[in-house]
Design an enzyme around this catalytic site. Structure first.
Site, short mmCIF file in Angstrom:
data_model
loop_
_atom_site.label_atom_id
_atom_site.label_comp_id
_atom_site.label_asym_id
_atom_site.label_seq_id
_atom_site.Cartn_x
_atom_site.Cartn_y
_atom_site.Cartn_z
N GLU A 231 0.87 -1.30 0.10
CA GLU A 231 0.08 0.00 -0.03
C GLU A 231 1.01 1.43 -0.02
O GLU A 231 1.78 1.56 0.97
CB GLU A 231 -0.69 0.04 1.31
CG GLU A 231 -2.09 -0.92 1.02
CD GLU A 231 -2.94 -0.51 -0.03
OE1 GLU A 231 -2.86 0.59 -0.58
OE2 GLU A 231 -3.76 -1.32 -0.25
N CYS A 265 -1.98 9.42 3.30
CA CYS A 265 -1.82 8.96 1.89
C CYS A 265 -3.07 9.11 0.89
O CYS A 265 -2.87 9.29 -0.27
CB CYS A 265 -1.59 7.22 1.86
SG CYS A 265 -2.77 6.28 2.74
#
Ligand code: NAP
Ligand code: MG
Length: 466
Positions: A231, A265
């Site tokens: 990720e 993020c």
């Protein structure tokens, strides 16, 4: 290299505490211990493992205030967000404690009536988890909890700036009664993560930068094992269509771009605004950004605290100056802008040509880019190669549905901020933002399990079940 890792409060630069660095040679030993512990852990069965996670979740809840304050001080996250993150960690444990009761497999009949097919889901074995500092309890838990419920044992490499939060969580896991070797941690920098990734693992789950994610894949090279999931970073775009509710869009986008100083993020970095509303949206955003409270993360009113450390702040200030050169500065928030503090900055990039549309900055800066056509939205969506989250603001159903394909991201937020996820739905970036498995929800368990398919002939010719 010093024998200890010092954790520093970004807001003050003061040391908060230390943890001992894990000697390189001990990394393999901890992985070997995890392997020895794995068989017994798996043999307990999913229900007992789920119960252990339930206990951990309750302990996180018990100590939530203390954990939130530690986390806020250690990584400079505004207290309200820190409280929410700790609550999320407890919720993930509770959710997976329930899901654990449902684990098992599938039963099928065979073409041969004497045979039953039983496909069992079994743990892959030993998992390593490498995590970033920006969600120092929620991200570790959303990786560790499914691994443990699945029956894996875990060796965790927390991020260096968040070692005290990590140590606190490990102590709670011990108190919850997790047996020795089921969850352990290695403390060190990138080299410790690298050493861990090269050890005898079955699975490696990484969240962090696209750069390090790529390094891990290269380092694993031709190896068959471990399985890997990544990720990674994002350059997230908020697409504001001409019929959007601009008041809502401005409030949401300000929170998504500048909350926690943009260090998520999923933070919004680019605001693709349809030309007819671009001026009004810019004006509303300008007013919102000028009102952002910057300061001590432990002060409940603060929206943007410091960035992770002074060195990063220095880099960000010059990066923001660089991208500002090709754009117009619409607003700068008031408040400290020295030490680890960086003033939240809103830009307008008339033709979307500056680097802000193509490279993750990971700080408190965002740019409005006016758009004329759907092709402009598509170009901005694809400009970075990253495809983590997008926001779409509008009211026309068909137009929004068409935008789902235009944005091409793993997560799409419609009329809500690009940040914020529920733990019971799959989550994963596309493109340069992630591979290969999704996390969260029941989908997140798949990474930690493998199938054993049993073709079972009974004694009678009609023994199949069902
Ligand atoms: P990072 O520098 O990539 O570090 C992530 C983790 O990897 C840390 O534990 C780090 O250790 C470790 N590490 C560094 N080099 C390594 C190597 N060569 N081999 C193995 N491990 C290594 O990322 P970060 O600065 O902590 O976090 C910010 C980044 O994470 C941003 O790009 C952000 O977008 C991304 N992120 C993505 C998600 C998502 O779900 N997609 C969520 C949050 C953050 P040290 O801390 O000791 O350096
Ligand atoms: Mg780093």
């Amino acid at each position: 290299m010093s024998a200890e890792i010092v954790s520093t409060a970004p807001a003050t630069g003061e040391p908060l505490g230390t943890v001992p660095r894990t000697p390189a040679a001990n990394v393999d030993e901890l992985v070997a211990e995890a392997r020895r512990a794995q068989r017994d852990w798996a043999a307990r069965g999913a229900v007992q493992r789920a119960n252990a996670l339930g206990a951990l979740g309750r302990l996180i809840e018990r100590d939530a205030d203390e954990l939130a304050r530690l986390l806020a001080a250690e990584v400079g996250k505004p207290l309200g967000e820190a409280v929410a993150e700790v609550g999320r960690a407890a919720q993930i444990c509770a959710y997976l404690a329930g899901v654990g009761y449902e684990l098992g497999g599938i039963v099928r009949s065979s073409g041969d009536p004497a045979v039953t097919i039983l496909a069992r889901q079994v743990p892959v074995g030993v998992a390593a988890v490498i995590t970033p500092w920006n969600f120092p309890i929620a991200i570790p838990i959303w990786k560790i909890a499914p691994a443990l419920v699945a029956g894996c044992t875990v060796v965790w490499k927390p991020a260096s700036p968040a070692v005290l939060t990590a140590e606190r969580l490990l102590r709670l896991a011990e108190e919850a009664g997790l047996p020795d070797g089921v969850l352990s941690a290695v403390f060190g920098g990138g080299e410790t993560g690298q050493r861990l990734s090269e050890s005898d693992l079955d699975a490696l789950s990484f969240t962090g930068s696209t750069e390090v994610g790529g390094e891990l894949r290269r380092a694993l090279g031709g190896r068959v094992r471990p399985r890997l999931t990544l990720e990674l970073g994002g350059v997230n775009v908020a697409h504001v269509l001409a019929d959007a509710d601009l008041e809502r869009a401005a409030t949401d986008i300000t929170a998504a771009a500048f909350g926690y100083a943009g260090q998520k993020c999923t933070a919004t970095q680019v605001i693709a605004a349809a030309e007819p509303i671009a001026d009004e949206l810019s004006e509303r955003l300008r007013a919102e950004v000028e009102a952002i409270v910057v300061g001590d993360p432990l002060d409940r009113a603060v929206v943007a605290g410091p960035v992770i450390d002074e060195r990063t702040a220095t880099g960000l200030r010059s990066e923001i100056d660089r991208v500002s050169a090709g754009a117009e500065v619409l607003a700068r928030a008031n408040g400290p802008s020295d030490g680890a503090f960086v003033a939240p900055t809103l830009l307008r990039d008339a033709d979307g040509a500056s680097d802000i549309v193509s490279a993750e900055i990971f700080g408190p800066v965002a740019a409005v880019v006016p758009t004329r056509t759907e092709a402009d939205h598509e170009r901005l969506a694809g400009a970075s190669g990253m495809a983590l989250t997008a926001a779409v603001y509008g009211t026309d159903f068909d137009r929004i549905r068409a935008m789902l394909n235009v944005v091409g991201t793993g997560v799409v937020a419609v009329n809500r901020p690009s940040t914020g996820l529920d733990p019971h739905a799959p989550f994963g970036g596309w493109g340069q933002s992630g591979a290969d498995f999704s996390e969260q929800g029941t989908e997140g368990l798949r990474f930690y399990m493998k199938w054993q398919t049993v073709y079972w002939r009974g004694a009678s010719a009609q023994a199949h079940f069902p």
